[in-house]
Motif scaffolding. Structure first.
Motif, short mmCIF file in Angstrom:
data_model
loop_
_atom_site.label_atom_id
_atom_site.label_comp_id
_atom_site.label_asym_id
_atom_site.label_seq_id
_atom_site.Cartn_x
_atom_site.Cartn_y
_atom_site.Cartn_z
N ARG A 1 8.05 4.20 -1.03
CA ARG A 1 6.71 4.61 -0.64
C ARG A 1 5.72 3.44 -0.62
O ARG A 1 4.64 3.56 -0.05
CB ARG A 1 6.20 5.69 -1.60
CG ARG A 1 7.01 6.98 -1.55
CD ARG A 1 6.64 7.89 -2.70
NE ARG A 1 5.24 8.27 -2.67
CZ ARG A 1 4.77 9.37 -2.06
NH1 ARG A 1 5.61 10.16 -1.43
NH2 ARG A 1 3.49 9.66 -2.10
N TYR A 2 6.08 2.34 -1.24
CA TYR A 2 5.18 1.19 -1.30
C TYR A 2 5.57 0.19 -0.21
O TYR A 2 6.57 -0.51 -0.33
CB TYR A 2 5.24 0.53 -2.68
CG TYR A 2 4.62 1.37 -3.77
CD1 TYR A 2 3.28 1.23 -4.11
CD2 TYR A 2 5.37 2.34 -4.43
CE1 TYR A 2 2.70 2.02 -5.10
CE2 TYR A 2 4.81 3.14 -5.41
CZ TYR A 2 3.47 2.97 -5.75
OH TYR A 2 2.91 3.76 -6.72
N VAL A 3 4.79 0.15 0.85
CA VAL A 3 5.10 -0.71 2.00
C VAL A 3 4.61 -2.12 1.72
O VAL A 3 3.42 -2.36 1.57
CB VAL A 3 4.46 -0.16 3.28
CG1 VAL A 3 4.80 -1.05 4.47
CG2 VAL A 3 4.92 1.26 3.53
N THR A 4 5.53 -3.06 1.66
CA THR A 4 5.19 -4.45 1.35
C THR A 4 5.36 -5.39 2.53
O THR A 4 5.07 -6.58 2.43
CB THR A 4 6.09 -4.95 0.20
OG1 THR A 4 7.46 -4.74 0.54
CG2 THR A 4 5.77 -4.21 -1.10
N PHE B 1 0.85 -1.17 0.00
CA PHE B 1 0.00 0.00 0.00
C PHE B 1 0.88 1.22 0.00
O PHE B 1 2.05 1.18 0.36
CB PHE B 1 -0.96 0.01 1.20
CG PHE B 1 -0.29 0.13 2.53
CD1 PHE B 1 -0.08 1.37 3.11
CD2 PHE B 1 0.13 -1.00 3.21
CE1 PHE B 1 0.53 1.48 4.33
CE2 PHE B 1 0.75 -0.89 4.43
CZ PHE B 1 0.94 0.36 4.99
N VAL B 2 0.32 2.34 -0.45
CA VAL B 2 1.07 3.58 -0.55
C VAL B 2 0.82 4.41 0.68
O VAL B 2 -0.31 4.52 1.15
CB VAL B 2 0.65 4.37 -1.80
CG1 VAL B 2 1.49 5.63 -1.93
CG2 VAL B 2 0.79 3.51 -3.04
N MET B 3 1.89 4.99 1.22
CA MET B 3 1.74 5.88 2.37
C MET B 3 1.14 7.18 1.87
O MET B 3 1.84 8.07 1.40
CB MET B 3 3.09 6.11 3.03
CG MET B 3 3.66 4.85 3.66
SD MET B 3 5.31 5.10 4.31
CE MET B 3 6.27 5.03 2.82
N ALA B 4 -0.18 7.30 1.97
CA ALA B 4 -0.86 8.42 1.36
C ALA B 4 -1.14 9.57 2.31
O ALA B 4 -1.49 10.65 1.89
CB ALA B 4 -2.17 7.95 0.75
N ARG B 5 -1.02 9.31 3.60
CA ARG B 5 -1.29 10.39 4.54
C ARG B 5 -0.53 10.16 5.82
O ARG B 5 -0.05 9.07 6.09
CB ARG B 5 -2.79 10.46 4.85
CG ARG B 5 -3.35 9.18 5.49
CD ARG B 5 -4.85 9.27 5.66
NE ARG B 5 -5.39 8.05 6.24
CZ ARG B 5 -5.44 7.79 7.53
NH1 ARG B 5 -4.95 8.66 8.40
NH2 ARG B 5 -5.95 6.67 7.98
N VAL C 1 7.03 10.13 6.73
CA VAL C 1 6.62 8.84 6.20
C VAL C 1 6.02 8.94 4.82
O VAL C 1 5.63 7.94 4.24
CB VAL C 1 5.60 8.17 7.15
CG1 VAL C 1 6.21 7.94 8.50
CG2 VAL C 1 4.33 9.01 7.26
N LEU C 2 5.92 10.15 4.27
CA LEU C 2 5.30 10.30 2.97
C LEU C 2 6.31 10.33 1.84
O LEU C 2 5.96 10.48 0.69
CB LEU C 2 4.48 11.61 2.94
CG LEU C 2 3.35 11.67 3.99
CD1 LEU C 2 2.63 12.99 3.88
CD2 LEU C 2 2.38 10.53 3.78
#
Length: 293
Positions: A64-67, A5-9, A21-22
């Motif tokens: 940015r893509y946390v797997t 998922f992408v750290m969007a906020r 974290v963004l």
């Protein structure tokens, strides 16, 4: 495999202003910078990590893509700190966070527990950057003779050992604390520790690293009480205490008074009987006793 998922906020939980974290502009971590001190020349065969590392910008989209889920990141942190590469304070500083944030994240348990913590994202970025640079997880270099000496408790015998029924006078949390402290010793490896505690059973068992990680990931005085790691570790540390001539702790004396025949390691920690008339859910105190209101 965990879904990326992408750290969007910005997380809504405890925050640390030192962590971004963004993926915005942050201080670049130089993983190749040598520590202060006199330089020593090493043989080419001793150099395990590549010397010409590719630069990874802090705003690299791959960060940015946390797997990895929270438990996976916690396992990486424990392995990294267990190698002796850094202590907790140094690691927290390296990822741009604080000891407080580290403790908040590391004392949680569950794939999604800690997902709102800054430390989760900061640590993931740290390890992802190392991965992209081709850096492997460091391994502790220990001389076998030194480790054998450190772990040798063969001269100590405990009542009940032949039957695998040594009474336990520590909580699971206390045993976890001792394990983590022991593994931080520069002369101890996880593999060596597992081999040694396996000898505490009448018929020596094979205790695997996954069993250890499962036990360490739990939280609560009785969480993990049926685990073979809990029993074997307690027996090992009790022998170590007697070998080194150390007195009993206040916690240990309290446990002996509360549990004259030893801490329960047969009943699962999530199973209990609710007495008639109990109006609220039970709670567990620091000694593992269940109370009903």
């Amino acid at each position: 495999m965990a879904q990326p998922f992408v750290m969007a906020r910005q997380p809504l939980a405890e925050t640390d202003s030192n962590v971004n974290v963004l993926g915005a502009a942050t201080t670049r971590i130089d993983l190749t910078k040598p520590k202060p001190g006199k330089a020593t020349k090493r043989k080419a065969s001793e150099i395990e990590e590549p010397q010409n590392l590719p630069e990874i910008d802090s705003d690299d989209p791959r960060l940015r893509y946390v797997t990895d889920n929270c438990d996976q990141v916690r396992r990486k942190i424990r392995a990294y700190l267990g190698s002796g590469e850094m202590n907790v304070g140094e690691f927290a500083k390296a990822v741009g966070s604080s000891n407080r944030s580290y403790n908040t994240f590391m004392t949680q348990n569950g794939p999604d527990k800690g997902r709102g913590c800054d430390f989760y994202f900061a640590a993931f970025r740290f390890f992802k950057k190392r991965e992209l640079q081709g850096l492997k997880m460091p391994k502790k270099k220990v001389k076998k003779a030194d480790e054998d000496k450190k772990n040798d408790v063969s001269g100590i015998h405990l009542d009940g050992e032949e039957e695998g029924e040594v009474p336990i006078f520590e909580t699971c949390d206390e045993v976890r604390r001792k394990i983590e402290a022991h593994l931080r010793d520069p002369n101890v490896t996880q593999a060596g520790f597992l081999r040694e505690i396996a000898k505490t059973f009448p018929e020596e068992r094979k205790l695997q690293a996954q069993m250890l990680q499962t036990f360490l990931s739990k939280k609560g005085p009785s969480a993990g009480n049926t685990s073979a790691i809990f029993y074997a570790s307690y027996v090992f540390f009790e022998k170590l205490r007697l070998r080194d001539g150390r007195p009993k702790s206040k916690h240990r004396e309290d446990m002996e008074e509360i549990y004259p025949i030893g801490f329960d390691r047969k009943r699962r920690d999530d199973v209990f009987f609710l007495p008639a008339g109990a109006l609220e859910a039970p709670y567990e105190d620091k000694y593992g006793q269940i109370h009903f209101l």
